[in-house]
Scaffold this motif. Structure first.
Motif, PDB file in Angstrom:
ATOM      1  N   ASN A 106       5.993   5.495   3.339  1.00 25.53           N
ATOM      2  CA  ASN A 106       4.814   4.986   3.912  1.00 25.53           C
ATOM      3  C   ASN A 106       4.795   3.667   3.302  1.00 25.53           C
ATOM      4  N   ALA A 107       4.856   3.334   2.092  1.00 29.85           N
ATOM      5  CA  ALA A 107       5.028   2.080   1.443  1.00 29.85           C
ATOM      6  C   ALA A 107       6.070   1.057   1.517  1.00 29.85           C
ATOM      7  N   LEU A 108       7.115   1.675   1.935  1.00 30.70           N
ATOM      8  CA  LEU A 108       8.164   0.801   2.304  1.00 30.70           C
ATOM      9  C   LEU A 108       8.381   0.398   3.829  1.00 30.70           C
ATOM     10  N   LYS A 109       7.401   1.042   4.535  1.00 28.87           N
ATOM     11  CA  LYS A 109       7.258   0.591   5.741  1.00 28.87           C
ATOM     12  C   LYS A 109       6.589  -0.624   5.906  1.00 28.87           C
ATOM     13  N   MET A 110       5.660  -0.918   4.842  1.00 36.10           N
ATOM     14  CA  MET A 110       4.847  -2.015   4.675  1.00 36.10           C
ATOM     15  C   MET A 110       5.616  -3.606   4.996  1.00 36.10           C
ATOM     16  N   PHE A 111       6.959  -3.452   4.859  1.00 31.25           N
ATOM     17  CA  PHE A 111       7.801  -4.694   4.521  1.00 31.25           C
ATOM     18  C   PHE A 111       7.890  -4.901   6.049  1.00 31.25           C
ATOM     19  N   ARG A 112       7.709  -6.134   6.530  1.00 30.75           N
ATOM     20  CA  ARG A 112       7.890  -6.914   7.664  1.00 30.75           C
ATOM     21  C   ARG A 112       8.473  -8.207   7.585  1.00 30.75           C
ATOM     22  N   GLY A 113       8.864  -8.904   8.848  1.00 32.04           N
ATOM     23  CA  GLY A 113       9.611 -10.299   8.666  1.00 32.04           C
ATOM     24  C   GLY A 113      10.922 -10.067   8.595  1.00 32.04           C
ATOM     25  N   ASN A 114      11.600 -11.555   8.727  1.00 33.25           N
ATOM     26  CA  ASN A 114      12.954 -11.690   8.591  1.00 33.25           C
ATOM     27  C   ASN A 114      13.416 -12.724   7.953  1.00 33.25           C
ATOM     28  N   GLY A 115      12.628 -13.451   6.852  1.00 34.90           N
ATOM     29  CA  GLY A 115      12.972 -14.086   5.608  1.00 34.90           C
ATOM     30  C   GLY A 115      13.347 -13.402   4.768  1.00 34.90           C
ATOM     31  N   LYS A 116      13.216 -14.253   3.483  1.00 31.65           N
ATOM     32  CA  LYS A 116      13.536 -13.771   2.138  1.00 31.65           C
ATOM     33  C   LYS A 116      12.077 -12.984   1.485  1.00 31.65           C
ATOM     34  N   LEU A 117      12.308 -11.973   0.867  1.00 34.18           N
ATOM     35  CA  LEU A 117      10.979 -11.224   0.245  1.00 34.18           C
ATOM     36  C   LEU A 117      10.483 -12.136  -0.769  1.00 34.18           C
ATOM     37  N   THR A 118       9.000 -12.237  -0.657  1.00 34.57           N
ATOM     38  CA  THR A 118       8.439 -13.198  -1.685  1.00 34.57           C
ATOM     39  C   THR A 118       7.798 -12.171  -2.648  1.00 34.57           C
ATOM     40  N   GLU A 119       7.267 -12.469  -3.745  1.00 37.98           N
ATOM     41  CA  GLU A 119       6.488 -11.756  -4.821  1.00 37.98           C
ATOM     42  C   GLU A 119       5.228 -11.155  -4.166  1.00 37.98           C
ATOM     43  N   GLU A 120       4.719 -12.103  -3.155  1.00 40.25           N
ATOM     44  CA  GLU A 120       3.396 -11.547  -2.446  1.00 40.25           C
ATOM     45  C   GLU A 120       3.765 -10.304  -1.619  1.00 40.25           C
ATOM     46  N   ASP A 121       4.951 -10.453  -0.832  1.00 41.25           N
ATOM     47  CA  ASP A 121       5.518  -9.469  -0.010  1.00 41.25           C
ATOM     48  C   ASP A 121       5.386  -7.988  -0.827  1.00 41.25           C
ATOM     49  N   LEU A 122       5.839  -8.304  -1.969  1.00 41.70           N
ATOM     50  CA  LEU A 122       6.256  -7.035  -2.755  1.00 41.70           C
ATOM     51  C   LEU A 122       4.935  -6.488  -3.464  1.00 41.70           C
ATOM     52  N   LYS A 123       3.862  -7.150  -3.658  1.00 44.49           N
ATOM     53  CA  LYS A 123       2.802  -6.996  -4.306  1.00 44.49           C
ATOM     54  C   LYS A 123       2.027  -5.504  -3.927  1.00 44.49           C
ATOM     55  N   ALA A 124       1.710  -5.399  -2.671  1.00 49.05           N
ATOM     56  CA  ALA A 124       0.818  -4.074  -2.219  1.00 49.05           C
ATOM     57  C   ALA A 124       2.029  -2.990  -1.986  1.00 49.05           C
ATOM     58  N   PRO A 125       3.147  -3.046  -1.356  1.00 51.96           N
ATOM     59  CA  PRO A 125       3.969  -2.016  -1.306  1.00 51.96           C
ATOM     60  C   PRO A 125       4.283  -1.443  -2.715  1.00 51.96           C
ATOM     61  N   MET A 126       4.702  -2.351  -3.749  1.00 47.94           N
ATOM     62  CA  MET A 126       5.147  -1.850  -5.129  1.00 47.94           C
ATOM     63  C   MET A 126       3.801  -1.133  -5.810  1.00 47.94           C
ATOM     64  N   ARG A 127       2.925  -1.560  -5.506  1.00 41.23           N
ATOM     65  CA  ARG A 127       1.641  -0.979  -6.075  1.00 41.23           C
ATOM     66  C   ARG A 127       1.701   0.443  -5.681  1.00 41.23           C
ATOM     67  N   GLU A 128       1.848   0.758  -4.190  1.00 41.88           N
ATOM     68  CA  GLU A 128       2.065   2.180  -3.446  1.00 41.88           C
ATOM     69  C   GLU A 128       3.130   2.943  -4.161  1.00 41.88           C
ATOM     70  N   VAL A 129       4.335   2.306  -4.377  1.00 41.85           N
ATOM     71  CA  VAL A 129       5.618   2.896  -4.945  1.00 41.85           C
ATOM     72  C   VAL A 129       5.158   3.492  -6.426  1.00 41.85           C
ATOM     73  N   ARG A 130       4.491   2.567  -7.066  1.00 38.54           N
ATOM     74  CA  ARG A 130       4.111   3.014  -8.460  1.00 38.54           C
ATOM     75  C   ARG A 130       3.277   3.901  -8.519  1.00 38.54           C
ATOM     76  N   MET A 131       2.217   3.992  -7.827  1.00 34.60           N
ATOM     77  CA  MET A 131       1.391   5.207  -7.854  1.00 34.60           C
ATOM     78  C   MET A 131       1.635   6.428  -7.197  1.00 34.60           C
ATOM     79  N   ALA A 132       2.758   6.318  -6.437  1.00 40.35           N
ATOM     80  CA  ALA A 132       3.367   7.480  -5.924  1.00 40.35           C
ATOM     81  C   ALA A 132       4.114   8.141  -6.827  1.00 40.35           C
ATOM     82  N   LEU A 133       5.165   7.295  -7.553  1.00 36.46           N
ATOM     83  CA  LEU A 133       5.672   7.859  -8.581  1.00 36.46           C
ATOM     84  C   LEU A 133       4.975   8.356  -9.898  1.00 36.46           C
ATOM     85  N   LEU A 134       3.869   7.859 -10.016  1.00 33.83           N
ATOM     86  CA  LEU A 134       3.043   8.146 -11.390  1.00 33.83           C
ATOM     87  C   LEU A 134       2.525   9.594 -10.890  1.00 33.83           C
TER      88      LEU A 134
END
Length: 448
Positions: A12-40
């Motif tokens: 579900n966290a990885l589905k949050m990524f959209r678009g066609n350009g390079k990934l920015t830090e802002e793009d990664l913020k919310a999904p990676m927070r979810e990834v972090r919580m899921a792992l913890l």
């Protein structure tokens, strides 16, 4: 499976990524927070999670999207590669002695499942054409000696014991002599556990190690103990020196963090995993395949291996002939169903097929009962041989007799017969899959 919740949250966290350009830090913020919580929440070590998230971010930010990939696919690629690395990178195989026998010493705390695992390991090695000898070295728990003897009898594997009045060190030494006399190429020593780590336990294990010089000292840990399993691994490695781990009960409701943390924290690889109670429910640990399962990408290689190891090629070819001639009967259907059951639970099989892992949860919610297999088997076994071969002769009175014979309702018999024709088509597909797998030419219309 242990990673069901983690798998769903990561996907579900990885589905949050959209678009066609390079990934920015802002793009990664919310999904990676979810990834972090899921792992913890999966009970992965905090430092391991921190390092994992940092590595993914470092690789993903500003990286050019690979040819033919969108940002969603790109981040899955990165997370998959980092997960594989976290889990150990490559498969760590059991060490084999240059001159037999290979000695494998199983250690661990009480209740981790050492004795059962010893039986499973003997069965696994036997299927690999090895000749194992089981050694009852737990002299403090007479029930463990009996249990090992029962397992040996079931597997037709010799068990060496001197009872509970002889020291474990002497038992291990005498077992080596027995292995030579029986021409066994592998010795599996089941040792005593304690409720907690203490010097007495470690001293005894060090003495056994010094007496027989094992090629493998494998720590057996219960996946359901979470981070405690990692702590235990650190302690055993410091006091005794271990070569790897066998993680049991990975099919339960455990959070699975132990498997994700142990290599990074201890430097010791997971070599084998237990995925059920049956004696064949032990398999090698492949970091790439496990990462693939966690990310919902399936594990086709393991599915193929399961099919190859459980399918009787002669029966498969005979079945295919019958299917081609439209001579598929309830007798063959029963036989084929038993072959499918050998692959494992429905949940396990679905988890190995790309994109199908999530369906197991839907089946649970829909109350799909795996005991349906047993009910179908009972109905078919209640039929005469002629009825199984020619289901078309089963009229009303025969249906009543069949239902009474297996303790089912007439409606259940009707349902089975009604679905039988549709099942023929499904069995044709499954039989074809088994045939190709047995010949090493298994193909599916999707990649890994």
């Amino acid at each position: 499976m242990a990673f069901e919740s983690l798998s769903e949250r990561l996907q579900n966290a990885l589905k949050m990524f959209r678009g066609n350009g390079k990934l920015t830090e802002e793009d990664l913020k919310a999904p990676m927070r979810e990834v972090r919580m899921a792992l913890l929440e999966a009970d992965v070590n905090f430092k391991v999670v921190k390092d994992f998230v940092a590595k993914v971010k470092e690789r993903a930010v500003g990286e050019a999207i690979g040819e033919g990939l969108n940002p969603h696919q790109q981040i899955i690629k990165i997370v998959n590669e980092e997960l594989i690395e976290l889990l150990g990178g490559t498969q760590s195989k059991l060490t084999v002695a240059p001159k037999p026998p290979t000695v494998i010493m199983l250690v661990g705390l009480q209740g981790a499942g050492k004795t059962t695992t010893a039986g499973k390991l003997a069965n696994y090695l036997k299927r690999k054409h090895k000749k194992p000898l089981l050694v009852a070295g737990d002299v403090y728990r007479p029930a463990a000696i009996t249990q090992l003897q029962v397992l040996g009898e079931q597997l037709n594997v010799p068990v060496f014991t001197l009872g509970d009045k002889v020291s474990p060190v002497e038992i291990a030494q005498k077992a080596m002599e027995k292995a030579h006399s029986l021409a066994c190429d592998t010795v599996i020593i089941d040792t005593a556990g304690r409720l907690h780590i203490n010097e007495e336990l470690m001293e005894e294990l060090r003495n056994i190690k010094g007496a027989v010089h094992p090629q493998e000292i494998l720590l057996v840990v219960d996946a359901m103990t979470g981070q405690d399993a990692v702590t235990v691994a650190e302690s055993f490695d410091k006091e005794l020196g271990i070569d790897g781990l066998i993680v049991t009960k990975l099919d339960g409701d455990a959070r699975g963090g132990a498997v994700l943390s142990v290599k990074a924290v201890t430097g010791k690889p997971v070599k084998l995993i237990g995925l059920g109670e049956k004696l064949d429910a032990l398999e090698p640990f492949h970091p790439d395949r496990m990462a693939s399962r966690i990310l919902g990408m399936g594990d086709i290689l393991t599915l193929v291996e399961k099919i190859q190891s459980t399918t009787d090629l002669a029966k498969a070819l005979e079945m295919e002939k019958k299917l081609r001639k439209d001579e598929f009967t309830l007798e063959q259907f029963l036989d084929q169903m038993q072959q499918v059951k050998k692959l494992g639970s429905l949940e396990t099989i679905l988890g190995l097929i790309p994109g199908m892992g999530g369906i197991s949860q839907k089946l649970k919610e829909a109350n799909v009962d795996e005991k349906e297999f047993d009910r179908i088997e009972a109905i078919i076994r209640s039929m005469t041989k002629k009825e199984r071969q020619k289901p078309e002769i089963i009229n009303g009175s025969r249906r009543k007799r069949i239902a009474a014979g297996c303790g089912m309702r007439v409606q259940d018999v009707n349902k089975l017969l009604k679905n039988f024709e549709e099942s023929k088509k499904m069995m044709k597909r499954m039989q074809g899959m088994a045939k190709f797998a047995s010949k090493g030419g298994f193909k599916l219309p999707f990649g890994r």
